[in-house]
Design a protein around this motif. Structure first.
Motif, PDB file in Angstrom:
ATOM      1  N   SER A   1     -26.596 -26.319  41.473  1.00 28.39           N
ATOM      2  CA  SER A   1     -25.160 -26.487  41.289  1.00 28.39           C
ATOM      3  C   SER A   1     -24.393 -25.258  41.776  1.00 28.39           C
ATOM      4  CB  SER A   1     -24.870 -26.740  39.809  1.00 28.39           C
ATOM      5  OG  SER A   1     -23.503 -27.023  39.622  1.00 28.39           O
ATOM      6  N   PHE A   2     -24.914 -24.066  41.483  1.00 25.68           N
ATOM      7  CA  PHE A   2     -24.266 -22.819  41.907  1.00 25.68           C
ATOM      8  C   PHE A   2     -24.277 -22.715  43.438  1.00 25.68           C
ATOM      9  CE2 PHE A   2     -23.978 -18.046  40.506  1.00 25.68           C
ATOM     10  CZ  PHE A   2     -22.656 -18.033  40.910  1.00 25.68           C
ATOM     11  N   PHE A   3     -25.370 -23.127  44.070  1.00 25.81           N
ATOM     12  CA  PHE A   3     -25.455 -23.113  45.528  1.00 25.81           C
ATOM     13  C   PHE A   3     -24.379 -24.009  46.148  1.00 25.81           C
ATOM     14  CE2 PHE A   3     -27.188 -25.459  49.273  1.00 25.81           C
ATOM     15  CZ  PHE A   3     -27.080 -24.432  50.201  1.00 25.81           C
ATOM     16  N   ASN A   4     -24.264 -25.226  45.650  1.00 28.43           N
ATOM     17  CA  ASN A   4     -23.274 -26.160  46.195  1.00 28.43           C
ATOM     18  C   ASN A   4     -21.856 -25.669  45.954  1.00 28.43           C
ATOM     19  OD1 ASN A   4     -24.482 -28.820  47.350  1.00 28.43           O
ATOM     20  ND2 ASN A   4     -25.771 -28.339  45.587  1.00 28.43           N
ATOM     21  N   HIS A   5     -21.654 -25.014  44.836  1.00 26.66           N
ATOM     22  CA  HIS A   5     -20.350 -24.427  44.541  1.00 26.66           C
ATOM     23  C   HIS A   5     -20.022 -23.333  45.555  1.00 26.66           C
ATOM     24  CE1 HIS A   5     -17.092 -22.949  41.850  1.00 26.66           C
ATOM     25  NE2 HIS A   5     -17.459 -21.764  42.305  1.00 26.66           N
ATOM     26  N   CYS A   6     -20.949 -22.419  45.758  1.00 27.30           N
ATOM     27  CA  CYS A   6     -20.697 -21.260  46.622  1.00 27.30           C
ATOM     28  C   CYS A   6     -20.557 -21.632  48.095  1.00 27.30           C
ATOM     29  CB  CYS A   6     -21.802 -20.227  46.442  1.00 27.30           C
ATOM     30  SG  CYS A   6     -21.784 -19.399  44.834  1.00 27.30           S
ATOM     31  N   ARG A   7     -21.311 -22.612  48.531  1.00 25.75           N
ATOM     32  CA  ARG A   7     -21.239 -22.939  49.959  1.00 25.75           C
ATOM     33  C   ARG A   7     -19.954 -23.684  50.323  1.00 25.75           C
ATOM     34  NH1 ARG A   7     -25.385 -27.775  51.736  1.00 25.75           N
ATOM     35  NH2 ARG A   7     -24.692 -29.386  50.291  1.00 25.75           N
TER      36      ARG A   7
ATOM     37  N   LEU B   1     -16.966 -22.729  48.973  1.00 29.28           N
ATOM     38  CA  LEU B   1     -15.848 -21.811  48.785  1.00 29.28           C
ATOM     39  C   LEU B   1     -15.308 -21.328  50.128  1.00 29.28           C
ATOM     40  CD1 LEU B   1     -17.200 -19.565  45.871  1.00 29.28           C
ATOM     41  CD2 LEU B   1     -15.498 -21.394  45.706  1.00 29.28           C
ATOM     42  N   VAL B   2     -14.031 -20.992  50.145  1.00 34.16           N
ATOM     43  CA  VAL B   2     -13.422 -20.467  51.365  1.00 34.16           C
ATOM     44  C   VAL B   2     -13.976 -19.074  51.653  1.00 34.16           C
ATOM     45  CG1 VAL B   2     -11.279 -21.766  51.065  1.00 34.16           C
ATOM     46  CG2 VAL B   2     -11.489 -19.484  50.068  1.00 34.16           C
ATOM     47  N   GLU B   3     -13.850 -18.656  52.898  1.00 32.72           N
ATOM     48  CA  GLU B   3     -14.220 -17.295  53.269  1.00 32.72           C
ATOM     49  C   GLU B   3     -13.236 -16.315  52.638  1.00 32.72           C
ATOM     50  OE1 GLU B   3     -16.870 -16.340  54.870  1.00 32.72           O
ATOM     51  OE2 GLU B   3     -17.543 -18.412  55.038  1.00 32.72           O
ATOM     52  N   PRO B   4     -13.650 -15.112  52.269  1.00 39.01           N
ATOM     53  CA  PRO B   4     -15.002 -14.572  52.442  1.00 39.01           C
ATOM     54  C   PRO B   4     -15.915 -14.787  51.232  1.00 39.01           C
ATOM     55  CG  PRO B   4     -13.537 -12.823  51.792  1.00 39.01           C
ATOM     56  CD  PRO B   4     -12.702 -14.066  51.853  1.00 39.01           C
ATOM     57  N   GLN B   5     -15.441 -15.575  50.233  1.00 37.03           N
ATOM     58  CA  GLN B   5     -16.296 -15.806  49.065  1.00 37.03           C
ATOM     59  C   GLN B   5     -17.412 -16.798  49.345  1.00 37.03           C
ATOM     60  OE1 GLN B   5     -12.943 -15.505  48.634  1.00 37.03           O
ATOM     61  NE2 GLN B   5     -12.878 -13.702  47.323  1.00 37.03           N
ATOM     62  N   GLY B   6     -17.213 -17.691  50.306  1.00 36.02           N
ATOM     63  CA  GLY B   6     -18.180 -18.741  50.593  1.00 36.02           C
ATOM     64  C   GLY B   6     -19.537 -18.206  51.035  1.00 36.02           C
ATOM     65  N   TYR B   7     -20.579 -18.992  50.757  1.00 37.82           N
ATOM     66  CA  TYR B   7     -21.942 -18.585  51.103  1.00 37.82           C
ATOM     67  C   TYR B   7     -22.419 -19.369  52.319  1.00 37.82           C
ATOM     68  CZ  TYR B   7     -26.839 -17.271  50.535  1.00 37.82           C
ATOM     69  OH  TYR B   7     -28.095 -16.763  50.735  1.00 37.82           O
ATOM     70  N   GLU B   8     -22.947 -18.651  53.316  1.00 36.86           N
ATOM     71  CA  GLU B   8     -23.350 -19.283  54.576  1.00 36.86           C
ATOM     72  C   GLU B   8     -24.850 -19.538  54.675  1.00 36.86           C
ATOM     73  OE1 GLU B   8     -21.167 -20.370  56.817  1.00 36.86           O
ATOM     74  OE2 GLU B   8     -19.594 -19.693  55.449  1.00 36.86           O
ATOM     75  N   GLY B   9     -25.623 -18.993  53.749  1.00 37.49           N
ATOM     76  CA  GLY B   9     -27.073 -19.161  53.813  1.00 37.49           C
ATOM     77  C   GLY B   9     -27.535 -20.539  53.370  1.00 37.49           C
ATOM     78  N   ASP B  10     -28.824 -20.825  53.574  1.00 37.62           N
ATOM     79  CA  ASP B  10     -29.361 -22.123  53.155  1.00 37.62           C
ATOM     80  C   ASP B  10     -29.835 -22.047  51.700  1.00 37.62           C
ATOM     81  OD1 ASP B  10     -31.889 -20.880  53.162  1.00 37.62           O
ATOM     82  OD2 ASP B  10     -32.397 -21.629  55.160  1.00 37.62           O
ATOM     83  N   PHE B  11     -30.368 -23.156  51.198  1.00 35.88           N
ATOM     84  CA  PHE B  11     -30.731 -23.221  49.787  1.00 35.88           C
ATOM     85  C   PHE B  11     -31.863 -22.254  49.442  1.00 35.88           C
ATOM     86  CE2 PHE B  11     -33.220 -25.237  46.287  1.00 35.88           C
ATOM     87  CZ  PHE B  11     -32.288 -25.019  45.274  1.00 35.88           C
ATOM     88  N   ALA B  12     -32.824 -22.125  50.329  1.00 37.79           N
ATOM     89  CA  ALA B  12     -33.946 -21.216  50.072  1.00 37.79           C
ATOM     90  C   ALA B  12     -33.450 -19.776  49.944  1.00 37.79           C
ATOM     91  CB  ALA B  12     -34.984 -21.323  51.183  1.00 37.79           C
ATOM     92  N   GLU B  13     -32.507 -19.392  50.800  1.00 42.01           N
ATOM     93  CA  GLU B  13     -31.941 -18.048  50.741  1.00 42.01           C
ATOM     94  C   GLU B  13     -31.163 -17.846  49.433  1.00 42.01           C
ATOM     95  OE1 GLU B  13     -29.966 -16.702  54.523  1.00 42.01           O
ATOM     96  OE2 GLU B  13     -30.541 -18.728  55.136  1.00 42.01           O
TER      97      GLU B  13
END
Length: 316
Positions: free
Chosen positions: A153-159, A161-173
């Motif tokens: 859930s945290f991964f889907n939330h972060c990915r 989010l708008v830049e620069p808070q958003g996360y660009e990595g994949d789930f494994a990362e």
């Protein structure tokens, strides 16, 4: 991160580099050993992130305040609606978003400005909350969720989010960051262990511990437990009505149709960004490979050995 630093907070001395080998990470500042999101300029108004979060500990509280304490994505929004209905005695959804009552988001002045009755929420450890939480024995409700679903859930939330808070990595990362603590609010295991230790050190401190999964399995019982802890004279029928009104399906619809906006943009354009995604127990099985699941178990179980925390990972 120099450009991001000057753009987000010109007065911040130095931001920790939380990027992995692929260059993916989070824009955070560090305070009292914890990584926290760098907040947008609209919120900060020229102030330093570290200075504002420090003010939280000095906030004046009222004896009847209630604080929801949880790691991100463990059911804070859901629990907030339940408590507000129980306190008001009416089946009425909150038009505000829960961030308007989030301690690390509104700081001392915002906390003190909220009119009673007041239900706050936070992802901070006890040591970073207002000192009066312990001094006045303010009631706290801790809601916990199994770490695998919380991670997803945290991964889907972060990915989303708008830049620069958003996360660009994949789930494994992201999972690696989740376990190592190189993300906002640190690792979930550290949060739980720290919370347990800090509460234990505060004698006769009133805390109700809830589990997300138990609220899903038996919402009426959970609502009754909350009402009893808060010493509210709620009837069985009203508790059943609250449980029904706060089903995940209804809460998701309310979030989409009724909630007010934050003072800044949070979700990426074209994303499915929402505070309510699936709310299921066991969705982690759709995300973890067998190898990733085994690695997660190994690391998590080692960190939480003899901690006393037991989680439910699959629906009954």
């Amino acid at each position: 991160m120099a450009t991001e630093k000057s753009a987000m907070d010109p007065n911040l001395e130095e931001l920790p580099d939380l990027r992995n080998s692929k260059g993916h990470g989070f824009l955070c500042f560090q305070h009292d050993g914890l990584y926290l999101f760098v907040l947008p300029p609209q919120i900060m108004k020229g102030r330093r992130n570290t200075d504002t979060v420090k003010t939280v500990t000095e906030a004046e509280l009222k004896d009847d305040d209630i604080i929801i304490c949880a790691y991100p994505k463990c059911g804070t929004h859901w629990l907030w609606e339940v408590i507000e209905m129980l306190i008001s005695g009416t089946i009425k959804y909150q038009k505000d978003v829960k961030e308007t009552r989030m301690m690390e988001f509104i700081f001392k002045e915002g906390i003190e400005a909220v009119p009673p009755p007041r239900v706050f929420n936070t992802h901070l450890p006890l040591r970073m909350l207002p000192k009066q939480v312990v001094e006045k024995k303010v009631k706290c409700i801790q809601i916990m969720r199994n770490p695998k679903d919380a991670c997803v859930s945290f991964f889907n939330h972060c990915r989303n989010l708008v830049e620069p808070q958003g996360y660009e990595g994949d789930f494994a990362e992201f999972t690696e960051a989740f376990l190592s603590g190189k993300l906002p609010f640190g690792s979930y295991s550290t949060y739980l262990l720290t919370w347990k230790a800090e509460v234990a050190a505060s004698q006769e401190f009133p805390v109700l511990n809830l589990f997300y999964e138990e609220m899903k399995f038996d919402p009426v019982k959970s609502v009754k437990d909350i009402a009893k802890f808060l010493r509210l004279k709620s009837t069985d029928q009203f508790c059943e009505e609250v449980a029904a009104a706060c089903s995940f399906k209804k809460m998701k619809k309310v979030d989409e149709e009724m909630k007010g906006d934050l003072p800044f943009k949070i979700w990426k354009d074209g994303s499915d960004g929402t505070f309510y995604r699936k709310g299921e127990i066991g969705d982690w099985k759709n995300w973890f490979t067998v190898a990733e699941n085994e690695k997660f178990d190994q690391i998590w179980n080692e960190k939480m050995k003899d901690s006393g925390f037991e989680f439910t990972y699959t629906p009954v």
